[in-house]
Design an enzyme around this catalytic site. Structure first.
Site, PDB file in Angstrom:
ATOM      1  N   ALA A  63       2.564   7.422  38.662  1.00 43.02           N
ATOM      2  CA  ALA A  63       1.492   8.138  39.344  1.00 43.02           C
ATOM      3  C   ALA A  63       0.367   8.384  38.344  1.00 43.02           C
ATOM      4  O   ALA A  63       0.586   8.325  37.134  1.00 43.02           O
ATOM      5  CB  ALA A  63       2.028   9.474  39.847  1.00 43.02           C
ATOM      6  N   GLY A 102       6.565   6.428  39.274  1.00 46.55           N
ATOM      7  CA  GLY A 102       6.263   5.919  40.621  1.00 46.55           C
ATOM      8  C   GLY A 102       6.270   4.410  40.677  1.00 46.55           C
ATOM      9  O   GLY A 102       6.561   3.825  41.727  1.00 46.55           O
ATOM     10  N   GLU A 105       9.767   3.507  41.132  1.00 45.53           N
ATOM     11  CA  GLU A 105      10.148   3.935  42.490  1.00 45.53           C
ATOM     12  C   GLU A 105       9.665   2.926  43.537  1.00 45.53           C
ATOM     13  O   GLU A 105      10.348   2.682  44.529  1.00 45.53           O
ATOM     14  CB  GLU A 105       9.615   5.343  42.751  1.00 45.53           C
ATOM     15  CG  GLU A 105      10.350   6.409  41.933  1.00 45.53           C
ATOM     16  CD  GLU A 105       9.703   7.773  42.032  1.00 45.53           C
ATOM     17  OE1 GLU A 105      10.380   8.694  42.535  1.00 45.53           O
ATOM     18  OE2 GLU A 105       8.533   7.911  41.628  1.00 45.53           O
ATOM     19  N   GLU A 125       9.601  10.948  34.165  1.00 44.64           N
ATOM     20  CA  GLU A 125       8.905  12.141  34.675  1.00 44.64           C
ATOM     21  C   GLU A 125       9.368  13.423  33.977  1.00 44.64           C
ATOM     22  O   GLU A 125       8.584  14.357  33.788  1.00 44.64           O
ATOM     23  CB  GLU A 125       9.162  12.283  36.188  1.00 44.64           C
ATOM     24  CG  GLU A 125       8.401  11.296  37.061  1.00 44.64           C
ATOM     25  CD  GLU A 125       9.128   9.980  37.243  1.00 44.64           C
ATOM     26  OE1 GLU A 125       8.755   9.241  38.167  1.00 44.64           O
ATOM     27  OE2 GLU A 125      10.048   9.673  36.466  1.00 44.64           O
TER      28      GLU A 125
HETATM   29  N1  T1G Z   1      -1.632   8.327  34.456  1.00 46.54           N
HETATM   30  C1  T1G Z   1      -2.883   8.402  33.919  1.00 46.54           C
HETATM   31  N2  T1G Z   1      -3.248   7.847  32.716  1.00 46.54           N
HETATM   32  C2  T1G Z   1      -2.291   7.175  32.064  1.00 46.54           C
HETATM   33  C3  T1G Z   1      -0.960   7.063  32.555  1.00 46.54           C
HETATM   34  C4  T1G Z   1      -0.649   7.667  33.812  1.00 46.54           C
HETATM   35  N3  T1G Z   1       0.564   7.582  34.370  1.00 46.54           N
HETATM   36  N4  T1G Z   1      -0.243   6.354  31.654  1.00 46.54           N
HETATM   37  C5  T1G Z   1      -1.097   6.027  30.658  1.00 46.54           C
HETATM   38  N5  T1G Z   1      -2.310   6.520  30.892  1.00 46.54           N
HETATM   39  C6  T1G Z   1      -3.512   6.355  30.048  1.00 46.54           C
HETATM   40  C7  T1G Z   1      -3.377   7.023  28.679  1.00 46.54           C
HETATM   41  O1  T1G Z   1      -3.757   8.353  28.730  1.00 46.54           O
HETATM   42  C8  T1G Z   1      -4.326   6.180  27.829  1.00 46.54           C
HETATM   43  O2  T1G Z   1      -5.634   6.612  28.104  1.00 46.54           O
HETATM   44  C9  T1G Z   1      -4.166   4.789  28.413  1.00 46.54           C
HETATM   45  O3  T1G Z   1      -3.625   4.978  29.741  1.00 46.54           O
HETATM   46  C10 T1G Z   1      -3.205   3.929  27.643  1.00 46.54           C
HETATM   47  O4  T1G Z   1      -1.993   4.635  27.462  1.00 46.54           O
HETATM   48  C11 T1G Z   1       5.724  10.416  41.697  1.00 46.54           C
HETATM   49  C12 T1G Z   1       5.571  12.028  39.367  1.00 46.54           C
HETATM   50  C13 T1G Z   1       2.531   3.179  30.021  1.00 46.54           C
HETATM   51  C14 T1G Z   1       4.113   3.205  28.141  1.00 46.54           C
HETATM   52  O5  T1G Z   1       5.137   9.036  32.480  1.00 46.54           O
HETATM   53  O6  T1G Z   1       4.313   6.253  28.887  1.00 46.54           O
HETATM   54  O7  T1G Z   1       5.073   8.688  38.331  1.00 46.54           O
HETATM   55  O8  T1G Z   1      -6.206   7.460  25.880  1.00 46.54           O
HETATM   56  O9  T1G Z   1      -2.221   4.966  24.970  1.00 46.54           O
HETATM   57  O10 T1G Z   1       0.954   3.268  24.076  1.00 46.54           O
HETATM   58  O11 T1G Z   1       7.669  10.119  40.534  1.00 46.54           O
HETATM   59  O12 T1G Z   1       1.060   5.243  28.546  1.00 46.54           O
HETATM   60  O13 T1G Z   1      -6.918   5.175  26.553  1.00 46.54           O
HETATM   61  O14 T1G Z   1      -7.932   7.202  27.645  1.00 46.54           O
HETATM   62  O15 T1G Z   1      -0.106   5.568  26.180  1.00 46.54           O
HETATM   63  O16 T1G Z   1       0.553   1.154  25.432  1.00 46.54           O
HETATM   64  C15 T1G Z   1       5.283   8.663  35.153  1.00 46.54           C
HETATM   65  C16 T1G Z   1       3.158   7.459  31.124  1.00 46.54           C
HETATM   66  C17 T1G Z   1       4.133   9.404  35.714  1.00 46.54           C
HETATM   67  C18 T1G Z   1       4.235   6.905  31.973  1.00 46.54           C
HETATM   68  C19 T1G Z   1       1.688   2.662  27.759  1.00 46.54           C
HETATM   69  N6  T1G Z   1       4.817   7.696  34.191  1.00 46.54           N
HETATM   70  N7  T1G Z   1       2.538   6.447  30.286  1.00 46.54           N
HETATM   71  O17 T1G Z   1       1.741   3.113  26.446  1.00 46.54           O
HETATM   72  O18 T1G Z   1      -0.773   3.154  25.903  1.00 46.54           O
HETATM   73  S1  T1G Z   1       4.671  10.688  36.799  1.00 46.54           S
HETATM   74  C20 T1G Z   1       4.771   7.972  32.896  1.00 46.54           C
HETATM   75  C21 T1G Z   1       3.181   5.948  29.198  1.00 46.54           C
HETATM   76  C22 T1G Z   1       5.208   9.853  38.195  1.00 46.54           C
HETATM   77  C23 T1G Z   1       6.302   9.961  40.394  1.00 46.54           C
HETATM   78  C24 T1G Z   1       5.924  10.684  39.211  1.00 46.54           C
HETATM   79  C25 T1G Z   1       2.409   5.001  28.344  1.00 46.54           C
HETATM   80  C26 T1G Z   1       2.695   3.507  28.619  1.00 46.54           C
HETATM   81  P1  T1G Z   1      -6.720   6.598  26.985  1.00 46.54           P
HETATM   82  P2  T1G Z   1      -1.244   4.662  26.050  1.00 46.54           P
HETATM   83  P3  T1G Z   1       0.629   2.617  25.368  1.00 46.54           P
END
Ligand code: T1G
Length: 695
Positions: A63, A102, A105, A125
């Protein structure tokens, strides 16, 4: 048609492609786009099956975290995924990069999952103080059983495609051209009349009746204070007790509780702060970086060895220098011992241990460092010794080599001025044990060049550290704030609190240990020697002698001598109140003529934390830290500040700066002590009704 999700047909297969860089986050436009593309695919008679995939570097990575805390917009992701699952055509997820949250999912809402061999999938999450809120806690247990689902959801760690194939989550692992492989696979399934496979219609294998209570117990210590891991367990339990629709309703209730919790707000702050600290305002993205292909380490002691391991583990050759051969042998032996201990725990193979050790060479001569790209000095904490080392480094290293000091207290500018190239000098303050602690305070000196800063900040990531750029002052950001907190802890005891009471308050707040257990771990002799040094060199400004000095003089140095502020039984690190300490405290209070009083837990918490916030505000005013989030990350990764509190500055915002400022003003009025003089920045923000986050 949305501009972040496209639909096209190739070879009788409909392709639904999410294209929302950088990580195809499932924001509102993507969710709506998915439904629109699905409708197109369902209406497309030429499409025998549909494939969902991501453009760019990854399948949707979850998400859009930035949308949390805002008014939610329809369609909600759980509904989008239910629509995908209920659609009238075979649906295949084709995964590359990181299908997380997500994103994973969505794949669980498809009939079949194909993944590139390099792909990873997971439900992280819990790291955001949340739980998988789009069916993950209901569908994953149906696929892999309750126990394995708990490991995946409470652990929050991504899993490799091969591992997921063994677990039965991924149906096919491929390499090469994902799209071509996905189309071929979809056609094969269509040709074979492969059945629809709705995961929601499966039942959950519950390994035992106590699987959930056992799991809660198994994480009680490690997840102390956290909310989300325990909500995750409840959600998976619902999958075993309710039908899918009711279970999904329960999942949504638990998800919403977490989403609105201060803990998740804090952990989401940390998610973005951890990424923001790597960006240095004022240094252009295209600032040239210097190549770091070989590193020199001066000093083979505990710090030098730990620092070296970071580079060896990252595949960067290290030359380690010492004055005597036996010190080198001892240092190399300790590095090998640490690696072998990691291998024994199954976290490294013996081949990996040998590969790291093969990258390590040793020398007794500075001249052997003439070809390294970076040198990190980790010798005795004495200015005269440091300057001698930097004089030698200035003589032998090549132009463009970066000269770094691991000092934790000394003036980096003064060290830099002892060379002819202060622009190439920077502080790299590692935290002990240096091969384990994630924090790296990179200290920019007055002359340090942008190129050196940009190079070292990138290098921090490469060696698995969270690099935070700080300025020069006594104790930089972390220790400077720590000293203020420790001083408050000692004052509270002087006034009537017991060391164990102070420690319990901060332990219950979520810190791994209290100020006095921490002092016992670090060694009371360390602080005592520094104070004794000051008493000799600058008696007029030296700190007054107190009961901690009395303990140190009795060689009560903490855990290493079986007793410090607390007593420790042989082989047991549990701190126990000490009569010796109680007597020394009583003696000190009597000598100082202190009338002791009842000290409340609230006062202990406020004084120990508010003094940190006030010092943090002063550090921001002086520019020693660039942003409040830098201070939060320093304290979370360097001092174990609970991530679910967000760091001292974020925590202060959650309390309200007007309330924090008022209390600090009161403490200042009561004590007149400089540490309580409200920082002008804090005063201004409080008056303007603003937060540190507004800076
Ligand atoms: N939402 C918004 N921005 C995101 C994002 C996300 N999910 N993931 C990454 N970014 C932005 C980050 O801030 C950065 O921005 C750029 O993308 C690159 O990321 C309903 C509730 C995917 C492994 O927890 O673990 O789904 O600094 O520097 O090292 O059940 O990002 O360039 O402006 O980290 O290559 C669950 C979170 C969400 C994954 C890539 N998902 N992301 O790592 O790059 S909750 C996560 C990561 C959800 C549902 C629920 C990592 C990555 P900027 P980065 P990276």
């Amino acid at each position: 048609m949305s501009d972040v999700v496209s639909y096209q047909r190739e070879d009788e297969i409909g392709l639904i492609v999410v294209d929302n860089p950088p990580v195809n986050a499932l924001g509102h436009a993507v969710r709506q786009g998915l439904l629109d593309a699905l409708d197109q695919g369902l209406a497309d008679d030429g499409a025998r099956a549909l494939v969902v995939m991501g453009a760019g570097r990854t399948f949707p990575a979850g998400a859009d975290i930035r949308e949390f805390g805002q008014t939610p917009k329809e369609p909600a992701l759980p509904d989008v995924i239910n629509r995908l699952e209920d659609s009238g055509k075979l649906l295949i997820a084709a995964v590359h990069g990181t299908a997380l949250g997500g994103g994973m999912e969505i794949t669980l809402g498809c009939d079949y999952r194909l993944a590139l061999d390099s792909a990873r999938m997971g439900l992280p999450e819990v790291n955001l103080g949340l739980l998988p809120g789009a069916g993950g806690t209901q569908r994953l247990p149906r696929l892999i059983g309750a126990q394995a689902a708990l490991d995946a959801i409470v652990g929050g760690k991504p899993m490799k495609a091969g591992q997921l194939e063994k677990m039965g989550v991924v149906d096919k692992v491929v390499s090469g051209d994902l799209k071509a492989e996905a189309i071929a696979y979809a056609r094969q399934l269509a040709d074979d009349n492969a059945p629809r496979r709705k995961v929601s219609e499966l039942t959950v294998d519950k390994e035992s009746n106590t699987v959930f209570s056992d799991y809660e117990q198994s994480i009680a210590r490690k997840k102390r204070g956290f909310l989300a891991p325990f909500h995750c367990i409840k959600a998976v339990q619902a999958a075993t007790e309710l039908d899918f629709a009711a279970g999904q309703k329960r999942e949504r209730e638990l998800f919403t509780e977490l989403l609105n919790s201060p803990q998740s707000a804090a952990q989401r702050h940390v998610f973005f702060a951890e990424r923001e600290v790597g960006k240095v305002p004022g240094i252009a993205k295209d600032t040239p970086r210097r190549e770091i292909a070989q590193v020199g380490i001066i000093g083979a002691g505990t710090m030098g060895g730990g620092i070296a391991m970071n580079f060896l583990s990252a595949g960067i050759p290290v030359k380690m220098l010492e004055m005597k051969q036996e010190a080198l042998d001892k240092g190399v032996a300790l590095i090998r011992k640490n690696y072998e201990a990691t291998a024994k725990k199954g976290r490294m193979t013996s081949e990996q241990v040998e590969r790291c050790m093969s990258l390590l060479t040793t020398t007794l001569s500075y001249d052997d460092l003439s070809d390294v790209d970076l040198v990190i000095e980790a010798v005795f904490e004495n200015m005269k010794v440091k300057k001698e080392v930097f004089g030698e480094l200035d003589r032998v290293t090549k132009p463009g080599a970066i000269l770094a000091t691991n000092t934790s207290t000394l003036d980096v500018n003064e060290i830099a001025q002892s060379t002819r190239r202060p622009e190439d000098v920077i502080g790299m303050h590692f935290f002990s044990p240096a091969n384990v602690m994630k924090l790296l305070e990179n200290v920019r000196g007055e002359a340090t060049s942008d190129e050196v800063i940009a190079t070292v900040m990138d290098l921090s990531k490469r060696i698995g550290k969270v690099g935070v750029l700080v300025g020069v002052c006594y104790g930089f950001v972390g220790n400077r704030i720590l000293h203020k907190r420790q001083a408050q802890a000692i004052s509270l005891v002087n006034e009537g609190a017991a060391p164990a009471q102070v420690d319990k308050v901060l332990y219950d707040f979520g810190l791994p240990m209290g100020p006095f257990a921490m002092a016992d771990l670090a060694g009371l002799d360390v602080g005592w020697r520094i104070r004794e040094g000051l008493r000799e060199s600058d008696p007029a400004n030296a700190p007054e002698r107190n009961w901690l000095d009395a303990l140190a003089e009795q060689e009560r140095w903490g855990q290493k001598t079986g007793g410090g502020v607390f007593d420790y039984a042989e082989g047991d690190r549990t701190p126990r109140p000490s009569e010796v300490t109680a007597a020394e405290i009583e003696k000190y209070r009597a000598e100082q003529g202190i009338d002791t009083r009842e000290v409340s837990d609230t006062e202990i918490l406020e004084r120990c934390l508010y003094v940190m916030v006030n010092e943090g505000a002063k550090i921001l005013e002086e520019g020693v830290a660039m942003r409040p989030l830098d201070i939060d990350i320093v304290w979370i990764y360097g001092y174990g500040f609970p991530v679910y509190q967000g760091g001292p500055m974020f925590w202060a915002d959650s309390i309200g700066l007007d309330k924090v400022h008022a209390k600090i003003q009161q403490f200042h009025d009561e004590t007149g002590h400089d540490d309580w003089k409200p920082a002008p920045l804090l005063e201004r923000l409080a008056k303007e009704g603003k937060r540190f986050a507004d800076l």
